[in-house]
Design a protein around this motif. Structure first.
Motif, PDB file in Angstrom:
ATOM      1  N   LEU A   2       0.822  -1.208   0.000  1.00 62.59           N
ATOM      2  CA  LEU A   2       0.000   0.000   0.000  1.00 62.59           C
ATOM      3  C   LEU A   2       0.857   1.261   0.000  1.00 62.59           C
ATOM      4  CD1 LEU A   2      -2.876  -1.052   2.419  1.00 62.59           C
ATOM      5  CD2 LEU A   2      -2.968  -0.821  -0.056  1.00 62.59           C
ATOM      6  N   TYR A   3       1.998   1.237   0.702  1.00 61.09           N
ATOM      7  CA  TYR A   3       2.945   2.347   0.619  1.00 61.09           C
ATOM      8  C   TYR A   3       3.381   2.557  -0.831  1.00 61.09           C
ATOM      9  CZ  TYR A   3       4.136   3.532   5.486  1.00 61.09           C
ATOM     10  OH  TYR A   3       4.124   4.003   6.769  1.00 61.09           O
ATOM     11  N   PHE A   4       3.742   1.454  -1.471  1.00 55.87           N
ATOM     12  CA  PHE A   4       4.229   1.542  -2.849  1.00 55.87           C
ATOM     13  C   PHE A   4       3.133   2.064  -3.782  1.00 55.87           C
ATOM     14  CE2 PHE A   4       5.408  -0.140  -7.013  1.00 55.87           C
ATOM     15  CZ  PHE A   4       6.736   0.242  -7.078  1.00 55.87           C
ATOM     16  N   ILE A   5       1.898   1.603  -3.576  1.00 55.71           N
ATOM     17  CA  ILE A   5       0.789   2.068  -4.419  1.00 55.71           C
ATOM     18  C   ILE A   5       0.549   3.558  -4.201  1.00 55.71           C
ATOM     19  CG2 ILE A   5      -1.714   1.914  -4.738  1.00 55.71           C
ATOM     20  CD1 ILE A   5      -1.437  -1.108  -4.127  1.00 55.71           C
ATOM     21  N   ALA A   6       0.535   4.002  -2.940  1.00 55.99           N
ATOM     22  CA  ALA A   6       0.235   5.405  -2.642  1.00 55.99           C
ATOM     23  C   ALA A   6       1.290   6.334  -3.231  1.00 55.99           C
ATOM     24  CB  ALA A   6       0.134   5.604  -1.128  1.00 55.99           C
ATOM     25  N   PHE A   7       2.555   6.036  -2.964  1.00 54.17           N
ATOM     26  CA  PHE A   7       3.606   6.905  -3.486  1.00 54.17           C
ATOM     27  C   PHE A   7       3.824   6.686  -4.983  1.00 54.17           C
ATOM     28  CE2 PHE A   7       4.615   7.149   1.039  1.00 54.17           C
ATOM     29  CZ  PHE A   7       4.807   8.519   1.168  1.00 54.17           C
ATOM     30  N   GLY A   8       3.492   5.496  -5.473  1.00 60.65           N
ATOM     31  CA  GLY A   8       3.537   5.282  -6.918  1.00 60.65           C
ATOM     32  C   GLY A   8       2.504   6.134  -7.636  1.00 60.65           C
ATOM     33  N   MET A   9       1.308   6.265  -7.050  1.00 58.00           N
ATOM     34  CA  MET A   9       0.306   7.148  -7.627  1.00 58.00           C
ATOM     35  C   MET A   9       0.771   8.609  -7.542  1.00 58.00           C
ATOM     36  SD  MET A   9      -2.213   5.197  -8.644  1.00 58.00           S
ATOM     37  CE  MET A   9      -3.742   6.102  -8.722  1.00 58.00           C
ATOM     38  N   GLY A  10       1.471   8.943  -6.463  1.00 55.03           N
ATOM     39  CA  GLY A  10       2.008  10.306  -6.337  1.00 55.03           C
ATOM     40  C   GLY A  10       3.088  10.600  -7.353  1.00 55.03           C
ATOM     41  N   ALA A  11       3.791   9.571  -7.826  1.00 53.06           N
ATOM     42  CA  ALA A  11       4.839   9.747  -8.836  1.00 53.06           C
ATOM     43  C   ALA A  11       4.308   9.641 -10.259  1.00 53.06           C
ATOM     44  CB  ALA A  11       5.937   8.698  -8.623  1.00 53.06           C
ATOM     45  N   SER A  12       3.006   9.506 -10.404  1.00 55.98           N
ATOM     46  CA  SER A  12       2.403   9.323 -11.727  1.00 55.98           C
ATOM     47  C   SER A  12       2.351  10.647 -12.487  1.00 55.98           C
ATOM     48  CB  SER A  12       0.988   8.758 -11.579  1.00 55.98           C
ATOM     49  OG  SER A  12       0.138   9.725 -10.997  1.00 55.98           O
ATOM     50  N   PRO A  13       2.067  10.593 -13.791  1.00 60.52           N
ATOM     51  CA  PRO A  13       1.960  11.838 -14.578  1.00 60.52           C
ATOM     52  C   PRO A  13       0.841  12.767 -14.108  1.00 60.52           C
ATOM     53  CG  PRO A  13       2.204   9.933 -16.024  1.00 60.52           C
ATOM     54  CD  PRO A  13       1.993   9.404 -14.649  1.00 60.52           C
ATOM     55  N   PHE A  14      -0.096  12.253 -13.302  1.00 56.26           N
ATOM     56  CA  PHE A  14      -1.168  13.114 -12.792  1.00 56.26           C
ATOM     57  C   PHE A  14      -0.646  14.157 -11.813  1.00 56.26           C
ATOM     58  CE2 PHE A  14      -3.319   9.075 -13.823  1.00 56.26           C
ATOM     59  CZ  PHE A  14      -4.249   9.558 -14.738  1.00 56.26           C
ATOM     60  N   THR A  15       0.525  13.918 -11.239  1.00 56.71           N
ATOM     61  CA  THR A  15       1.115  14.864 -10.293  1.00 56.71           C
ATOM     62  C   THR A  15       1.730  16.019 -11.058  1.00 56.71           C
ATOM     63  OG1 THR A  15       1.554  13.115  -8.678  1.00 56.71           O
ATOM     64  CG2 THR A  15       2.802  15.135  -8.451  1.00 56.71           C
ATOM     65  N   ASN A  16       1.338  17.233 -10.694  1.00 55.41           N
ATOM     66  CA  ASN A  16       1.727  18.420 -11.462  1.00 55.41           C
ATOM     67  C   ASN A  16       2.833  19.228 -10.792  1.00 55.41           C
ATOM     68  OD1 ASN A  16       1.484  19.995 -13.742  1.00 55.41           O
ATOM     69  ND2 ASN A  16      -0.102  21.308 -12.894  1.00 55.41           N
ATOM     70  N   ILE A  17       3.312  18.773  -9.629  1.00 59.26           N
ATOM     71  CA  ILE A  17       4.406  19.448  -8.926  1.00 59.26           C
ATOM     72  C   ILE A  17       5.622  18.533  -8.989  1.00 59.26           C
ATOM     73  CG2 ILE A  17       5.180  20.472  -6.765  1.00 59.26           C
ATOM     74  CD1 ILE A  17       2.836  21.960  -7.834  1.00 59.26           C
ATOM     75  N   GLU A  18       6.696  19.011  -9.597  1.00 55.61           N
ATOM     76  CA  GLU A  18       7.874  18.162  -9.825  1.00 55.61           C
ATOM     77  C   GLU A  18       8.512  17.722  -8.515  1.00 55.61           C
ATOM     78  OE1 GLU A  18      10.465  15.991 -12.150  1.00 55.61           O
ATOM     79  OE2 GLU A  18       8.632  17.042 -12.700  1.00 55.61           O
ATOM     80  N   ALA A  19       8.546  18.590  -7.507  1.00 58.81           N
ATOM     81  CA  ALA A  19       9.147  18.217  -6.219  1.00 58.81           C
ATOM     82  C   ALA A  19       8.403  17.044  -5.593  1.00 58.81           C
ATOM     83  CB  ALA A  19       9.139  19.417  -5.271  1.00 58.81           C
ATOM     84  N   VAL A  20       7.070  17.041  -5.690  1.00 53.75           N
ATOM     85  CA  VAL A  20       6.271  15.936  -5.155  1.00 53.75           C
ATOM     86  C   VAL A  20       6.535  14.666  -5.951  1.00 53.75           C
ATOM     87  CG1 VAL A  20       3.919  15.118  -4.739  1.00 53.75           C
ATOM     88  CG2 VAL A  20       4.492  17.507  -4.322  1.00 53.75           C
ATOM     89  N   LYS A  21       6.632  14.792  -7.263  1.00 50.08           N
ATOM     90  CA  LYS A  21       6.860  13.622  -8.109  1.00 50.08           C
ATOM     91  C   LYS A  21       8.221  12.988  -7.812  1.00 50.08           C
ATOM     92  CE  LYS A  21       5.425  14.017 -12.312  1.00 50.08           C
ATOM     93  NZ  LYS A  21       5.322  14.375 -13.759  1.00 50.08           N
ATOM     94  N   VAL A  22       9.264  13.821  -7.696  1.00 51.60           N
ATOM     95  CA  VAL A  22      10.608  13.309  -7.392  1.00 51.60           C
ATOM     96  C   VAL A  22      10.628  12.642  -6.027  1.00 51.60           C
ATOM     97  CG1 VAL A  22      12.989  14.018  -6.929  1.00 51.60           C
ATOM     98  CG2 VAL A  22      11.787  14.949  -8.904  1.00 51.60           C
ATOM     99  N   PHE A  23       9.978  13.260  -5.052  1.00 51.62           N
ATOM    100  CA  PHE A  23       9.925  12.680  -3.708  1.00 51.62           C
ATOM    101  C   PHE A  23       9.247  11.314  -3.731  1.00 51.62           C
ATOM    102  CE2 PHE A  23       8.436  11.882   0.511  1.00 51.62           C
ATOM    103  CZ  PHE A  23       9.329  12.505   1.355  1.00 51.62           C
ATOM    104  N   CYS A  24       8.118  11.221  -4.412  1.00 48.63           N
ATOM    105  CA  CYS A  24       7.377   9.957  -4.450  1.00 48.63           C
ATOM    106  C   CYS A  24       8.162   8.869  -5.166  1.00 48.63           C
ATOM    107  CB  CYS A  24       6.017  10.169  -5.122  1.00 48.63           C
ATOM    108  SG  CYS A  24       4.856  11.153  -4.148  1.00 48.63           S
ATOM    109  N   GLN A  25       8.879   9.225  -6.219  1.00 49.05           N
ATOM    110  CA  GLN A  25       9.722   8.242  -6.907  1.00 49.05           C
ATOM    111  C   GLN A  25      10.792   7.696  -5.973  1.00 49.05           C
ATOM    112  OE1 GLN A  25      11.132  10.582 -10.188  1.00 49.05           O
ATOM    113  NE2 GLN A  25       9.295  10.263 -11.424  1.00 49.05           N
ATOM    114  N   ASN A  26      11.432   8.593  -5.219  1.00 48.96           N
ATOM    115  CA  ASN A  26      12.450   8.150  -4.262  1.00 48.96           C
ATOM    116  C   ASN A  26      11.848   7.314  -3.153  1.00 48.96           C
ATOM    117  OD1 ASN A  26      15.358   9.532  -4.493  1.00 48.96           O
ATOM    118  ND2 ASN A  26      13.832  10.853  -5.432  1.00 48.96           N
ATOM    119  N   MET A  27      10.649   7.682  -2.735  1.00 47.53           N
ATOM    120  CA  MET A  27      10.006   6.944  -1.649  1.00 47.53           C
ATOM    121  C   MET A  27       9.659   5.533  -2.097  1.00 47.53           C
ATOM    122  SD  MET A  27       9.431   7.543   1.467  1.00 47.53           S
ATOM    123  CE  MET A  27       8.763   6.478   2.739  1.00 47.53           C
TER     124      MET A  27
END
Length: 904
Positions: A404-429
């Motif tokens: 579930l952690y992976f799904i949540a942060f994976g969704m945060g790293a998806s193209p739907f995320t419009n803030i690059e800092a959030v996307k980079v953070f979620c990818q690292n997470m």
């Protein structure tokens, strides 16, 4: 053929239940075998993670590179404002327009800016001579590059009409004031108006952002200035796009800031606040430098808490080193994740400071659950079987929460995320979660194997020496007996679990469980939850978006000091909004003129159109057709010295002998309060729809809009997507888990915690910026991580009362939950001492996440679960070892003769 059926159960329900049991037993069997495999090859599973950490740790040191583009990180990646910027830039050069398109902190290109503030009660206009001395020092300042000296005149933005440096009009006002003071004639005194003033060359200039803290002469029709507290001057540098030009500009900015610091020492009667284009990035990155020592202190505190909470008086069964090694396991997995990030050309930014805390909060939960699982195994089993049993008991739940952690942060790293800092953070997470999971079952699993082997061979858990016999200990002093005590004097013939002497487990079993389930305590818990829900709901109605960039900067940085002074003295007017008319327009038409007046109503305008109409009225000139309008505009109006600067605001085209105006621009400024950011967003949202319904085709732009455009939607989208993803997974697995009510209660609990954190952080003055959104995504998973084992154990329990079931659940998982949350919260304390707005936000949000989760696990759920389903009345009170034999079953056995039915 034989199958089991409960009386009154449908065939569909039986198959679903059988499927759930098959899946659950299959996972348990898999992890049992994995535990056996790890216990048989502990050296391999200890070595491989260590080697990976060494390899990727070196890459972390060699490839570390900070991200210097703050706009690409925190501004919405896809926004209409960026399209409008491109269109405006294609019509009029934004580099030439920087002085007109004033914005608070988001001015594009390179520049140096200074605010000069007089003492309380003083008038900054009376110190014109001192300010001009500082101004001359800036103009004469030299920057050496490869043997050549560069001054501001070599680097400045040039005016098109006379190729002189673009300077703020307040400089001309100050020069006039100085000349008037030198002449010592009151008739020569310069009359300064606000926000528009008349310059010596006849031009009308807007100085609303250059003069601050203004007091006007009472009952003055032309808004004459009586006194002012502050002056703001900006020095704009040319941007050619070359690397050399950028390096020289950066050196000039650095020297500018040093010069302002020196001038502050020389002029104590003024306060100087300087800002340059690199200041925001520098102060954003400064948070990481300030937090390095505090993060090490935080790690030490977590190590100490984990070590102490894993200890017992029993020197054989105490596991202090396992608690310490568990935290180190998460540390080396985080180092490996960071190495992978930099190998893949990642660039560091300060928002990534939250990853160690996020990873630690999830990873140590797995560590403490494995320790609790080990304590629940039977001591008479070989240590390898005990490790396998612990894996079988714990890893199913830990795998689910990690997924579930992976799904949540994976969704945060998806193209739907419009803030690059959030996307980079979620990818690292996502990478950190995967490595956490691998390192826990491999590296920490191997440590558990070695600790189990020492325990089986009766070695001391700290000194690793053989524990003497009871007879030998009885002949030794008390201090020696205390150090070498293995709990033999506490163990009675009927005690089957010596681990119950662990101080947290003892406290929960003997004191807390009885107190929280007391009938007199329950009403107070219900009242407490109602208060919690009320404040949460109240906070959720007051959510603010965090488009203000200073929320991410070091709190005592020059940029924040500058922004606060700027907001205090220069917030009377909004950023200057460029109003671009990008299609040919009949400006001579009365209807068009009325439309333009309607659009600019309520704004302070800097407009060639307005000045031209006034010029025609004063001269009593008629220009009611196209030819006259354009002819007078080109041959007369734009030739006047006071109107020549408007040539930059009009684009002419010539088709044969006929001239046309194909595009033009004007500037709009609105009266605002100190909350300029929010009001600028409101202006943008009001003006944009008008461009779709008006006959005049226009766009509006200011560099600030790039950071604000739909920021609230962009920043909240990741948590909405992540929450929806987790909710969808929990609903889809509703009938695939051991009991559907477990998922139902989990959804309710997570929703309650998430809304509680959201509402309370708003009441704690936390805005919705990229840091708080990442914390909200983490809160979803943190709540699941701790509530899921407790809830599933409760719904599966077969004791005859709900109260007894919740007591057993707390006794089984309460120790691990309390160990992890206490370590997590104690580790956050050093963040409080980092002077940074970013870390303050991180501290507040994670403190609320941990506290709300702790409140639900130990107060709210233990009480509410005694009121609501699932019911426990149909279960009989028997021993746990015979739990599967307690249900009344029918076994229908179909023999060769189909009429022969045997009921058992």
């Amino acid at each position: 053929m034989c199958f089991l059926r409960r009386p009154g159960a449908s065939a569909g329900w039986i198959w679903w239940r059988m499927l759930r049991q098959v899946i659950h037993r299959g996972l348990q069997s898999f992890f049992y075998k994995l535990g056996l495999f790890v216990s048989r090859h502990p050296v391999f599973f200890l070595t491989v993670p260590a080697v990976l950490t060494i390899i990727f740790g070196f890459s972390l040191l060699n490839r570390f590179q900070p991200d210097t583009d703050l706009e690409s990180l925190v501004a919405p990646s896809h926004s209409l404002a960026k399209i409008e910027r491109s269109l405006a830039s294609s019509l009029f050069s934004l580099d030439q327009s920087k002085s007109q398109l004033y914005s608070d902190l988001h001015t594009p290109g390179r520049y140096g800016r200074v605010i000069l503030l007089s003492k309380p009660g003083g008038n900054i206009l009376h110190q014109a001579d001192v300010i001009l001395q500082i101004h001359r020092a800036v103009l004469e300042m030299k920057v050496n590059y490869k043997g050549y000296n560069y001054t501001f005149s070599h680097l400045c933005v040039l005016r098109n009409q006379d190729k002189k440096c673009v300077l703020d009009d307040i400089i001309s006002v100050l020069e006039d004031l100085r000349q008037a003071a030198l002449s010592n004639k009151t008739t020569a005194r310069v009359q300064v108006s606000y926000p528009n003033t008349k310059l010596k060359d006849g031009r009308s200039s807007f100085i609303g952002h250059q003069l601050g803290g203004v007091m006007e002469v009472p009952n003055s029709k032309d808004q004459r200035v009586k006194s002012a507290r502050a002056i703001q001057i900006t020095y704009y540098l040319q941007t050619y796009g070359s690397v050399t030009q950028d390096l020289i500009g950066e050196k000039w900015e650095s020297e500018f800031c040093k010069l302002m610091h020196k001038m502050q020492l020389d002029h104590q009667d003024l306060q100087l606040y300087s800002l340059a284009s690199f200041s925001l990035w520098k102060d954003f990155h400064q948070t990481s430098l300030l937090a390095r020592g505090k993060i090490l202190v935080s790690l030490m505190l977590i190590l100490l808490t984990a070590t102490l909470s894993s200890s017992m008086k029993d020197c054989l069964r105490s596991k202090p080193f396992l608690g310490l090694l568990g935290v180190l396991t998460i540390c080396i997995s985080s180092v490996t994740a960071a190495g992978i990030f930099f190998i893949t050309d990642g660039k560091y930014n300060s928002t990534l400071l939250g990853i160690p805390f996020f990873a630690m909060g999830h990873g140590t939960k797995g560590v403490f659950e494995l320790l609790s699982g080990w304590r629940r195994t039977r001591e008479n089993l070989p240590f390898k079987d005990r490790v396998a049993d612990a894996y079988s008991d714990v890893m199913v739940s830990y795998t689910m929460t990690s997924s579930l952690y992976f799904i949540a942060f994976g969704m945060g790293a998806s193209p739907f995320t419009n803030i690059e800092a959030v996307k980079v953070f979620c990818q690292n997470m996502c990478v950190s979660i995967l490595l956490n999971y691998f390192y826990i079952f491999s590296f920490f699993g191997s440590c558990l194997v070695f600790a189990g082997q020492l325990e089986q061979n009766r070695y001391h858990s700290i000194f690793c020496c053989k524990i003497p016999s009871a007879e030998y200990l009885d002949r030794k002093p008390v201090w020696f007996q205390t150090m070498m005590n293995d709990g033999h004097q506490h163990t009675s013939h009927h005690e089957t679990n010596p681990y119950q002497h662990h101080f947290i487990q003892h406290f929960l079993r003997e004191h807390y469980n009885e107190w929280i389930t007391n009938i007199y305590v329950k009403p107070f818990v219900v009242i407490l939850y109602l208060i919690y829900a009320s404040f949460s709901f109240m906070g959720c109605l007051q959510i603010n978006d965090g488009a203000n960039i200073i929320n991410l900067l070091a709190s005592e940085s020059p940029s924040v000091s500058y922004a606060l002074i700027q907001q205090k003295y220069f917030s009377n007017y909004s950023p200057v909004i460029g109003f671009y008319i990008y299609e040919p327009l009949e400006y001579w038409n009365g209807t068009v003129q009325e439309d333009l007046k309607t659009l600019s109503q309520g704004f302070n305008t800097v407009s060639w159109i307005e000045q031209y109409y006034q010029y025609l009225r004063v001269g009593n000139i008629s220009a009611t057709n196209k030819s006259d309008f354009i002819s007078i505009l080109q041959s007369s109006f734009l030739k006047k010295p006071e109107f020549q600067h408007f040539k930059n605001d009009i684009i002419f085209s010539k088709a044969g002998d006929e001239n046309n105006i194909i595009a033009s621009r004007l500037y709009l400024v609105a009266r605002t309060s100190e909350n300029t950011q929010r009001e600028a967003v409101e202006l943008l949202e009001k003006l944009r729809p008008l461009s779709l319904i008006q006959s005049i085709k226009f766009i509006v732009f200011n560099p600030t809009f790039v950071f604000m455009d739909h920021y609230g939607l962009s920043v909240t989208m990741p948590v909405l997507i992540s929450g929806f993803g987790i909710l969808l997974v929990l609903i889809l697995t509703f009938f695939l888990v051991i009991h559907p009510l477990g998922n139902f209660w989990l959804i309710l609990s997570v929703t309650s915690i998430e809304l509680g954190v959201l509402g309370l952080m708003t009441l704690w003055n936390v805005d919705m910026d990229c840091i708080s959104i990442l914390c909200l995504i983490y809160t979803l998973n943190f709540a699941i991580d701790h509530c899921a084992p407790l809830l599933y154990t409760f719904v599966l329990a077969t004791e005859h009362t709900r109260t007894q079931c919740i007591k057993n659940s707390l006794q089984e998982h309460g120790t691990a939950i309390l160990q992890n949350i206490s370590s997590f919260l104690i580790g956050l304390v050093p963040l409080l001492f980092v002077p940074s707005n970013l870390t303050f936000t991180l501290f507040k949000c994670l403190l609320l996440a941990g506290s709300c989760t702790l409140l639900h696990c130990f107060v709210i759920l233990p009480v509410f679960l005694t009121f609501f389903p699932p019911s426990k009345k149909h279960h009989k009170k028997k021993k746990r070892a015979k739990r599967k034999e307690r249900e009344e079953i029918e076994c229908i056995e179909i023999q060769e003769n189909p009429d022969h039915v045997t009921a058992v």
